[in-house]
Design a protein around this motif. Structure first.
Motif, PDB file in Angstrom:
ATOM      1  N   PRO A   1      67.142  -5.872  -1.502  1.00 44.55           N
ATOM      2  CA  PRO A   1      68.483  -6.416  -1.793  1.00 44.55           C
ATOM      3  C   PRO A   1      68.489  -7.941  -1.858  1.00 44.55           C
ATOM      4  N   LEU A   2      69.324  -8.455  -2.726  1.00 42.40           N
ATOM      5  CA  LEU A   2      69.553  -9.902  -2.821  1.00 42.40           C
ATOM      6  C   LEU A   2      70.694 -10.305  -1.891  1.00 42.40           C
ATOM      7  N   GLU A   3      70.638 -11.540  -1.407  1.00 38.21           N
ATOM      8  CA  GLU A   3      71.724 -12.025  -0.564  1.00 38.21           C
ATOM      9  C   GLU A   3      72.983 -12.284  -1.377  1.00 38.21           C
ATOM     10  N   THR A   4      72.800 -12.758  -2.593  1.00 39.94           N
ATOM     11  CA  THR A   4      73.945 -13.107  -3.442  1.00 39.94           C
ATOM     12  C   THR A   4      73.925 -12.254  -4.704  1.00 39.94           C
ATOM     13  N   PRO A   5      75.001 -11.536  -5.026  1.00 41.87           N
ATOM     14  CA  PRO A   5      75.036 -10.740  -6.256  1.00 41.87           C
ATOM     15  C   PRO A   5      74.795 -11.603  -7.489  1.00 41.87           C
ATOM     16  N   GLN A   6      74.040 -11.080  -8.435  1.00 37.62           N
ATOM     17  CA  GLN A   6      73.692 -11.787  -9.655  1.00 37.62           C
ATOM     18  C   GLN A   6      74.188 -11.003 -10.868  1.00 37.62           C
ATOM     19  N   PRO A   7      74.182 -11.618 -12.066  1.00 39.25           N
ATOM     20  CA  PRO A   7      74.613 -10.872 -13.265  1.00 39.25           C
ATOM     21  C   PRO A   7      73.835  -9.580 -13.468  1.00 39.25           C
ATOM     22  N   HIS A   8      72.552  -9.563 -13.085  1.00 38.47           N
ATOM     23  CA  HIS A   8      71.735  -8.367 -13.297  1.00 38.47           C
ATOM     24  C   HIS A   8      71.855  -7.360 -12.151  1.00 38.47           C
ATOM     25  N   GLY A   9      72.599  -7.715 -11.079  1.00 34.65           N
ATOM     26  CA  GLY A   9      72.784  -6.758 -10.002  1.00 34.65           C
ATOM     27  C   GLY A   9      72.512  -7.340  -8.634  1.00 34.65           C
ATOM     28  N   ILE A  10      72.199  -6.446  -7.698  1.00 41.85           N
ATOM     29  CA  ILE A  10      72.044  -6.830  -6.293  1.00 41.85           C
ATOM     30  C   ILE A  10      70.606  -6.621  -5.824  1.00 41.85           C
ATOM     31  N   ASP A  11      69.661  -6.528  -6.775  1.00 42.10           N
ATOM     32  CA  ASP A  11      68.280  -6.213  -6.431  1.00 42.10           C
ATOM     33  C   ASP A  11      67.318  -7.323  -6.820  1.00 42.10           C
ATOM     34  N   ARG A  12      66.311  -7.490  -5.991  1.00 38.66           N
ATOM     35  CA  ARG A  12      65.133  -8.290  -6.321  1.00 38.66           C
ATOM     36  C   ARG A  12      63.995  -7.310  -6.571  1.00 38.66           C
ATOM     37  N   VAL A  13      63.375  -7.403  -7.757  1.00 39.55           N
ATOM     38  CA  VAL A  13      62.294  -6.489  -8.129  1.00 39.55           C
ATOM     39  C   VAL A  13      60.985  -7.265  -8.170  1.00 39.55           C
ATOM     40  N   SER A  14      59.982  -6.739  -7.475  1.00 39.97           N
ATOM     41  CA  SER A  14      58.682  -7.406  -7.419  1.00 39.97           C
ATOM     42  C   SER A  14      57.584  -6.389  -7.730  1.00 39.97           C
ATOM     43  N   LEU A  15      56.782  -6.688  -8.749  1.00 38.07           N
ATOM     44  CA  LEU A  15      55.598  -5.881  -9.054  1.00 38.07           C
ATOM     45  C   LEU A  15      54.453  -6.378  -8.181  1.00 38.07           C
ATOM     46  N   GLN A  16      53.807  -5.461  -7.475  1.00 41.11           N
ATOM     47  CA  GLN A  16      52.788  -5.850  -6.516  1.00 41.11           C
ATOM     48  C   GLN A  16      51.526  -5.016  -6.708  1.00 41.11           C
ATOM     49  N   ILE A  17      50.401  -5.569  -6.282  1.00 41.25           N
ATOM     50  CA  ILE A  17      49.129  -4.874  -6.452  1.00 41.25           C
ATOM     51  C   ILE A  17      48.180  -5.205  -5.314  1.00 41.25           C
ATOM     52  N   SER A  18      47.400  -4.236  -4.962  1.00 45.20           N
ATOM     53  CA  SER A  18      46.276  -4.436  -4.057  1.00 45.20           C
ATOM     54  C   SER A  18      45.024  -4.056  -4.835  1.00 45.20           C
ATOM     55  N   ALA A  19      44.182  -5.043  -5.128  1.00 48.49           N
ATOM     56  CA  ALA A  19      42.984  -4.776  -5.921  1.00 48.49           C
ATOM     57  C   ALA A  19      41.875  -4.161  -5.089  1.00 48.49           C
ATOM     58  N   ASN A  20      41.955  -4.286  -3.770  1.00 48.16           N
ATOM     59  CA  ASN A  20      40.883  -3.802  -2.899  1.00 48.16           C
ATOM     60  C   ASN A  20      41.436  -2.823  -1.875  1.00 48.16           C
ATOM     61  N   PRO A  21      40.694  -1.744  -1.593  1.00 53.29           N
ATOM     62  CA  PRO A  21      41.143  -0.755  -0.608  1.00 53.29           C
ATOM     63  C   PRO A  21      41.370  -1.408   0.753  1.00 53.29           C
ATOM     64  N   GLY A  22      42.390  -0.914   1.444  1.00 54.23           N
ATOM     65  CA  GLY A  22      42.672  -1.410   2.775  1.00 54.23           C
ATOM     66  C   GLY A  22      43.595  -2.614   2.811  1.00 54.23           C
ATOM     67  N   GLN A  23      43.855  -3.224   1.678  1.00 56.50           N
ATOM     68  CA  GLN A  23      44.732  -4.386   1.615  1.00 56.50           C
ATOM     69  C   GLN A  23      46.119  -3.951   1.133  1.00 56.50           C
ATOM     70  N   PRO A  24      47.157  -4.429   1.790  1.00 58.79           N
ATOM     71  CA  PRO A  24      48.516  -4.057   1.337  1.00 58.79           C
ATOM     72  C   PRO A  24      48.839  -4.726   0.008  1.00 58.79           C
ATOM     73  N   PRO A  25      49.665  -4.082  -0.816  1.00 63.44           N
ATOM     74  CA  PRO A  25      50.051  -4.704  -2.097  1.00 63.44           C
ATOM     75  C   PRO A  25      50.790  -6.018  -1.862  1.00 63.44           C
ATOM     76  N   ARG A  26      50.491  -6.983  -2.703  1.00 62.81           N
ATOM     77  CA  ARG A  26      51.151  -8.284  -2.654  1.00 62.81           C
ATOM     78  C   ARG A  26      51.568  -8.673  -4.071  1.00 62.81           C
ATOM     79  N   PRO A  27      52.505  -9.632  -4.225  1.00 60.82           N
ATOM     80  CA  PRO A  27      52.957 -10.018  -5.579  1.00 60.82           C
ATOM     81  C   PRO A  27      51.796 -10.395  -6.488  1.00 60.82           C
ATOM     82  N   LEU A  28      51.936 -10.062  -7.770  1.00 62.77           N
ATOM     83  CA  LEU A  28      50.860 -10.279  -8.737  1.00 62.77           C
ATOM     84  C   LEU A  28      50.371 -11.722  -8.744  1.00 62.77           C
TER      85      LEU A  28
END
Length: 557
Positions: free
Chosen positions: A398-425
């Motif tokens: 969720p976003l703190e402040t509503p925006q024209p596109h809505g109330i969400d922050r969308v982040s694509l994330q990836i973990s290239a190596n096993p055992g590592q949590p996904p992080r922003p691209l």
């Protein structure tokens, strides 16, 4: 789908006519041959910005047109029908002059560039080589997820609600400001409006006054010259009429003057005398009926001075005073009635805010549902591209402040190596990994596209070897459901195409031109060999190319 593209005098192309078919089309050529020309021409037909630099050197204008088959494109046909344009064809044309100006047509009817862009969005989806750079921007992440969710229309409506909500909130705040400030503003507006009321500037009055001022200022000179002209025409000795009568009288006494050329000349002299007498009467009438009026001139000067003074006071041109009067009157009226409808405005504000929140919540829920599916589809493509250990995720927070596109922050994330949590691209992926992630995302995005034509502009940058062959297979697979055009430098990708277009730059001492041709099987083998081994084509390279083409086309069947 795109079926024809005609290019005239664009970049280094003088004349080029191309036909396209369903399936996957590869576009190849040496670096600098002009592969981008085709997509540039297509982009202009779809409403991209034009400039004079696109016109071929020495030509007056570039003329570009693209024809589409829209038999199955109900949205495109509805767009055309709404504007009373033929729906049995779709021809987009753009002309750019050497001065940088451009004109556009849809099915032979003039249109705006915005119209081209709007209709183009119903026809083609372009994926460029710079898409991986855009992946570092979270706005791109959200748009990709919304495309996968298929609720673009709802998001656009949400943006409208957000704009209405904030517009109403701004109005409410303005009308709820300190009453003393509002009263001061009302007093100033009332003074300004009363001043303009007293001026009472009439439509076209300014132009009429300026014409009258010019006439009155030169009236004395006009009368003097008119009197001189009238005197010059009179019967007095030396006057034009006196001389003309003498000439007529003497000529009429000449033997033979009643026939031949002399007769014609005498007739013309008589007609001239009649015309001259009429001119003299008109001139005398003008002089006798026109009087100098210094008081009228002084009034006109004073009136114009007052108009210009008030215009300077308000920092506008004199001809803008009428619009200013109307605007200030409207502001004053709004202030006068502000207290009456403040409660109504508050209710409208609350209603719009609630509608926004309900719509934003529905969109957020759909984003949450789509995120897992989208992530799984991208991860499947990554595994196909050799990143089977990678873990891809879509985080919706969720976003703190509503925006024209809505109330969400969308982040694509990836973990290239096993055992590592996904992080922003942007914080994880290397350049090569980002290219493959970008391609995987674009393939998934294209699979969600409802458009009949998908364009991939060198999306395979940074990919080679076995992965390149897989990329080609992915694009060919997309070509089974839509028309796919891809600009590529990889032979493994080009070999997968159903149709292969080759671009070649030809130069002599005077001019450089780009030619494009559809390759037959023999031509494809030579082009693949060039892409594999360079300019010199050895028997081994040709054999490799022949084997690559046979394997690619055979596997497709």
């Amino acid at each position: 789908m795109l079926i024809q593209l005609a290019i005239r005098d664009f970049a280094i192309v003088d004349t080029l006519d191309l036909e396209f078919h369903a399936g996957m089309t590869a576009i190849t050529g040496e670096t600098g041959a002009g592969k981008s020309i085709l997509l540039g021409a297509l982009g202009l037909c779809l409403g991209e910005r034009a400039d004079a630099g696109g016109v071929r050197h020495g030509a007056d204008r570039a003329d570009l047109s693209a024809r589409f088959d829209i038999a199955e494109r109900e949205d495109a046909k509805a767009w055309l029908a709404a504007r009373e344009l033929p729906t049995d064809d779709c021809l987009l044309r753009r002309v750019v002059t050497a001065s940088g100006r451009s004109k556009a047509w849809i099915n032979g009817q003039p249109c705006t560039i915005a119209d081209l862009r709007e209709l183009g969005e119903c026809l083609i989806d372009v994926h460029s080589q710079h898409a991986h750079q855009a992946l570092l921007n979270e706005d791109t992440h959200r748009r990709l997820l919304d495309d996968a969710a298929g609720h673009q229309r709802e998001v656009a409506e949400l943006a409208t609600l957000h704009r209405q909500w904030h517009g109403l909130r701004r109005q409410y705040r303005e009308r709820s400001d300190n009453d003393e400030e509002r009263q001061a503003k009302r007093q100033l507006l009332r003074y300004q409006v009363e001043e303009l009321d007293q001026l009472n500037l009439q439509p076209d009055e300014l132009e009429a006054l300026e014409r009258e001022q010019e006439t009155l200022a030169h009236l004395e000179e006009t009368l003097r010259e008119a009197q001189f002209a009238a005197d010059s025409c009179d019967h007095d000795e030396g006057g034009a009429l006196s001389l003309l009568q003498q000439a007529t009288s003497r000529l009429s006494r000449v033997p033979g003057s009643d026939s031949g050329s002399l007769s014609e000349a005498l007739g013309m002299l008589n007609e001239a005398q009649i015309q001259l007498e009429e001119a003299a009467r008109e001139l005398h009438h003008f002089v006798e009926s026109t009087e100098l009026d210094p008081q009228r001139l002084a009034w006109v000067d004073e009136r114009l001075g007052e108009i210009h003074r008030i215009a300077r006071k308000h920092h506008v041109m004199p001809e803008e005073l009428a619009d200013l009067h109307q605007r200030l009157s409207g502001e004053l009226e709004a202030l006068d009635s502000g207290g009456d409808d403040l409660d109504s405005l508050r209710a409208q504000l609350e209603q719009t805010r609630q509608r926004y929140r309900e719509a934003a919540k529905r969109i957020s829920e759909r984003r949450q549902r789509t995120a897992a599916t989208f992530a799984r589809q991208v991860q499947d493509q990554l595994a196909f591209l050799g990143m089977d250990k990678a873990r891809f995720a879509v985080e919706v927070t969720p976003l703190e402040t509503p925006q024209p596109h809505g109330i969400d922050r969308v982040s694509l994330q990836i973990s290239a190596n096993p055992g590592q949590p996904p992080r922003p691209l942007a914080k994880v992926a290397s350049g090569g990994e980002l290219s493959r992630v970008s391609l995987a995302i674009q393939v998934v995005a294209a699979s969600h596209s409802t458009l009949a034509t998908l364009v991939f502009d060198e999306v395979d940058v940074g990919i080679s070897g076995a992965t390149a062959e897989i990329v080609g297979q992915l694009l060919r697979r997309l070509g089974q459901h839509a028309q796919v055009m891809t600009v590529t430098h990889l032979p493994q990708v080009a070999a997968q195409a159903h149709q292969h277009l080759h671009i070649e730059k030809q130069s002599d001492d005077h001019v450089t031109r780009t030619q494009m041709a559809q390759l037959d099987d023999a031509g494809r083998v030579r082009e693949l060999a060039r892409m594999l081994g360079g300019v010199k084509l050895s028997d081994r390279t040709l054999a490799h190319a022949r084997e690559m083409l046979a394997a690619s086309q055979g596997a497709a069947h």
